[in-house]
Write a protein that holds these residues in place. Structure first.
Motif, PDB file in Angstrom:
ATOM      1  N   GLY A 172      -3.178  -2.504  -2.062  1.00 15.76           N
ATOM      2  CA  GLY A 172      -3.511  -1.601  -1.080  1.00 15.76           C
ATOM      3  C   GLY A 172      -3.509  -0.114  -1.446  1.00 15.76           C
TER       4      GLY A 172
ATOM      5  N   GLY B 224       0.821  -1.206   0.187  1.00 16.16           N
ATOM      6  CA  GLY B 224       0.028  -0.041   0.042  1.00 16.16           C
ATOM      7  C   GLY B 224       0.790   1.350  -0.055  1.00 16.16           C
TER       8      GLY B 224
ATOM      9  N   LYS C  35       0.149   6.887   0.888  1.00 12.27           N
ATOM     10  CA  LYS C  35      -0.687   5.752  -0.046  1.00 12.27           C
ATOM     11  C   LYS C  35      -0.207   5.863  -1.492  1.00 12.27           C
ATOM     12  CE  LYS C  35      -3.264   3.564   2.843  1.00 12.27           C
ATOM     13  NZ  LYS C  35      -2.779   2.077   3.045  1.00 12.27           N
TER      14      LYS C  35
END
Lengths: 185, 185
Positions: free
Chosen positions: B117, A81, B82
């Motif tokens: 993710g 992620g 992210k």
């Protein structure tokens, strides 16, 4: 001017492909392929930035273009992620890694990635070894010294040595994972 | 073949730069610039993948090259740590968005980003509106229907409408933030 490495590759490929087994970029690309195929991470080499001047739209062939200087790092992608970005640098000096290998806007970019919670580093090929050298350590070195190059002993002590693997090329994911674990602590 | 959008830009720029104010890619690039300048996110358009055939090494000029088909999406970067990746698609049909706009390997790539993710989506320009359409919704649509295009009402209901802003271009960060909040839930 420094030849963009993938152009060098395009240029050399037909002639000395076999010899490229030891080429840092080639070995990192092999690792990226392995990670994607085995669903461990998604990391790609970015295309070389090109300024296109002339295109033949009949056959969509580029007739004239030039290389742009990269303002970011060569590879980016995702691991658990997290955003990951890095550059691969082959160092021919045995004693120290010249900082001129990294442009100022790349330093700034590394700083930004870290500020935004990403993982940024260099993979340095030096003395037939490969090291993952964290962006944080690079920024600290620049901040705390006036030196124009990073001594090999610092790269060896601060960096994580990466192992060569015939299946994976240069296996840098374990190195990323160490940075990742520090990040989520 | 579809012209790579940034080439089209290079090609048009001298002629119709003024008209490009409404060009989706231009407006997204403006937003990216704004986010970087204001330290909100780091998102770049990737260089168009080019296969280089011939280089004049005297002046480092590319004499012959061709466009490669992208296997990933056009933009990627980092938001709150992210990984973010997306593509911008202008849709000229008022009723539905043709899925042929997205290559199979891009669909696979979107799937991979989500599995790892990351945040993946499309920004669709349609009926003079702009929508952030999540990768998850795209994959579900493909999985659950045999349709070759996404009806506008689904894009409108599932997607998040993005606002145009003279300072920021198309302000897509709020849309990313909604996906981000869902992701960290």
């Amino acid at each position: 001017m420094k030849y963009p490495s993938n152009i060098k590759k395009n240029y050399k490929k037909p002639i000395t492909y076999g010899n490229r087994g030891m080429d840092l970029e080639f070995l990192i690309n092999e690792a990226c392929k392995y990670y994607i195929e085995n669903n461990l991470a998604i990391i790609y080499k970015k295309p070389t930035p090109i300024g296109i001047v002339e295109v033949d739209y009949n056959n969509m062939e580029i007739k004239k273009a030039y290389f742009k200087e990269p303002s970011t790092l060569d590879y980016n992608g995702i691991y658990k992620g997290k955003y990951v970005e890095f550059d691969a640098k082959e160092c021919h000096s045995k004693t120290s890694f010249p900082l001129q290998n990294i442009h100022d806007h790349q330093i700034k970019h590394i700083k930004n990635i870290i500020v935004h919670g990403g993982i940024a580093f260099l993979i340095i090929g030096m003395n037939e070894k490969y090291f993952l050298f964290k962006g944080e350590d690079l920024l600290n070195f620049i901040k705390n010294t006036a030196r124009k190059s990073i001594p090999y002993n610092i790269i060896k002590s601060k960096g994580q040595e990466l192992k060569f693997n015939y299946l994976k090329g240069i296996d840098f994911l374990e190195g990323i994972n160490i940075v990742y674990e520090e990040l989520i602590k």
